[in-house]
Scaffold this active site. Structure first.
Site, mmCIF file in Angstrom:
data_model
loop_
_atom_site.group_PDB
_atom_site.id
_atom_site.type_symbol
_atom_site.label_atom_id
_atom_site.label_comp_id
_atom_site.label_asym_id
_atom_site.label_seq_id
_atom_site.Cartn_x
_atom_site.Cartn_y
_atom_site.Cartn_z
ATOM 1 N N ASP A 196 -6.417 -7.204 1.741
ATOM 2 C CA ASP A 196 -6.645 -6.955 0.649
ATOM 3 C C ASP A 196 -7.877 -6.474 -0.034
ATOM 4 O OD1 ASP A 196 -7.331 -8.936 -2.316
ATOM 5 O OD2 ASP A 196 -8.921 -9.831 -1.399
ATOM 6 N N ASP A 240 -3.971 -4.201 -7.216
ATOM 7 C CA ASP A 240 -4.581 -4.937 -6.834
ATOM 8 C C ASP A 240 -3.295 -5.787 -5.644
ATOM 9 O OD1 ASP A 240 -6.011 -7.182 -5.276
ATOM 10 O OD2 ASP A 240 -5.830 -8.502 -6.494
#
Length: 533
Positions: free
Chosen positions: A199, A410
């Protein structure tokens, strides 16, 4: 995932950690013209509207392989009541990346195949799962608009002195998550392998740790990490900078000091809270981290989670690749130069890679770089500026949202979110070129089509123009989201933000089959086409 204080923001895990997967698009293969001959295919390769062929698209299906898997813990077995595996094989001879990067249209073949995972067969049940997924993704995207932590403390980095550390990276479907996952080794001596979510929107790496009495930990596939079994494990001292300033930058809250049973000295405890109610709480610690077969990092600071809850699927935790001091990128900057990259595969059966250091990025002479924008109010995040776009090789679109800056890249958000003016322009041009019957919208997706009975369709590709003139074309696997397995509801895989002044997000669905490079020292992001298999 994006960690946050409970009063301000929520994580990546909203959408990526659900016990369900969606039908995904297949891969870019040979150029396939209607005539089908090699000469006919080659004739269109170099043209602005070059056609790319996608060999096949796997729909929702039923199977028994996933159902037969041995799963640790009753909670995980219950959570694994649904899952979708969409995987297709590339054609053996792949069109060169340089050609693929100039293509603006793809041919999508619609074929039925059974998958290896079990999902509800009933259309209504399947659609409820998908709506849940997209609603969670919306919550994630909304949470990214709200986070306003204080700026991270400055750090000094040096150029990499060693070759890149590269580890495999793949779909998290086997772990019941839409995140991408990788495996790390943690602990000295007999290190334990742990599968964690990758992440870029989070900083602190954490894993679930023993002891987890009762239901303090969620069920995961790997055994829990046992600190007592590692001779190199140590709690971070309570008065250390990592416990105060660094932890606050990474999580939104400083560590707290307390004594646990059987310990005479105080330990530093962290608490990560997410907007959906998920959380990880435990001891801030350090131990030996292994990446791949040769790279070991001594004294790596991470969260040893003793109480964890939420939509993390069956993974062991999370790898934080953000920009503050406690992220993996910052902790290894002296060794790898503050550079990392990844290639996200488009199918659940393929394996991509995550690389620390220049590594694979240096082998792409046509890497398209753009400036990495720093936002002092949101230090963990990676922003770029998108100045324009085109669909299917057409004229440049016009919209007030272009050039506004602060577009978030992202790996934790699934569906790309565009400013309303930009999305409206993209949707209109896509609809003009994608001449198939309309279908009802689905959840956040409002540009849907009925492809029932069609074996293949021409898919216009979206090309983004970045600050500085570089261009990035979304792979065909990132253009469409299949809702119904019969092809009667297939949607443009992008959505609009509610308001023009919110932060656009480039999600992982649109990053597939790209080598994405994050150069924190050079303050730039790079994109290049890559077959991520």
């Amino acid at each position: 995932m994006v960690a946050a204080s409970s009063s301000s923001w929520s994580p990546v895990q909203h959408h990526l950690l659900l016990p369900v997967l969606i039908a995904l698009l297949a891969f870019v293969g040979h150029v396939a013209a209607a005539a089908g001959s090699s000469d006919a295919r080659n004739a269109v390769v170099g043209k602005k509207s070059a056609v790319l062929s996608l060999r096949e698209l796997e729909y929702w299906g039923t199977g028994t392989a996933a159902a037969r898997e041995t799963i640790q813990g009753r909670r995980y077995a219950q959570a694994k009541q649904a899952g979708f595996l969409a995987g297709e094989d590339k054609k053996a001879a792949e069109e060169p990346a340089a050609r693929r990067s100039r293509s603006t249209t793809a041919v999508l073949e619609l074929k039925h195949h059974s998958s290896t995972a079990t999902v509800p067969d009933h259309p209504a049940a399947r659609e409820r799962y998908l709506k849940h997924l997209l609603a969670a993704d919306s919550a994630r995207a909304a949470s990214l608009q709200l986070r306003k932590p204080k700026p991270a403390s400055s750090t000094t980095t040096t150029q990499a002195s060693a070759a890149a550390a590269e580890v495999p990276l793949g779909s998290g479907i086997r772990y019941q998550t839409l995140n991408y996952v990788t495996t790390i080794a943690l602990g000295g001596g007999g290190a334990k392998n742990l599968t964690v979510i990758v992440d870029t929107g989070s900083d602190l790496t954490w894993v679930q740790c023993e002891p987890c009495p009762g239901s303090s930990c969620y069920a995961q596939r790997d055994p829990l990490f046992d600190p007592a079994a590692s001779p190199t494990f140590a709690a971070v001292p309570c008065g250390s900078p990592a416990c105060a300033a660094s932890l606050k930058d990474a999580t939104g809250a400083p560590g707290s000091c307390a004594r646990s049973a059987g310990n005479s000295e105080q330990r530093c405890y962290y608490a990560l809270s997410y907007g959906d109610g998920s959380f990880s709480r435990g001891v801030l610690a350090q131990d030996t981290l292994g990446l791949g077969t040769t790279t070991k990092l001594d004294g790596f600071v991470f969260g040893c989670g003793l109480s964890n809850r939420g939509l993390f699927g069956g993974t062991a935790g999370l790898m934080g690749l953000g920009r503050t001091d406690l992220s993996l990128v910052s902790q290894t900057a002296a060794r790898f130069g503050g550079v990392f990259s990844y290639c996200l595969p488009a199918t659940t059966t393929s394996t991509g890679s995550l690389s620390l250091g220049p590594g694979p990025s240096s082998s792409f002479p046509n890497m398209a770089y753009t400036r990495m924008i720093a936002d002092p109010t949101q230090p963990p995040f990676y922003f770029i500026n998108i100045t324009g776009a085109a669909v299917g090789g057409g004229a440049a679109l016009t919209a007030p949202g272009f050039g506004a800056g602060n577009v978030l890249v992202d790996s934790g958000t699934v569906i790309t979110r565009l400013a309303p003016s930009v999305y409206k322009a993209v949707r209109a041009e896509f609809a003009r070129r994608f001449e198939y019957p309309a279908a009802p919208g689905f959840s956040i997706l409002d540009a849907c089509y009925d492809l029932t009975g069609r074996d293949e369709v021409n898919v216009p590709l979206l090309t983004l123009t970045l600050e500085g003139g570089a261009q990035v074309t979304v792979d065909a696997a990132g253009m469409l989201f299949v809702v119904r397995k019969d092809g009667s509801q297939v949607c443009l895989a992008m959505a609009s933000l509610p308001y023009e002044d919110q932060t656009p997000i480039i999600g992982n669905y649109q990053q597939r089959n790209k080598r994405v490079v994050y150069d924190t020292v050079g303050s730039r992001l790079g994109f290049a086409d890559e077959d991520c298999t």
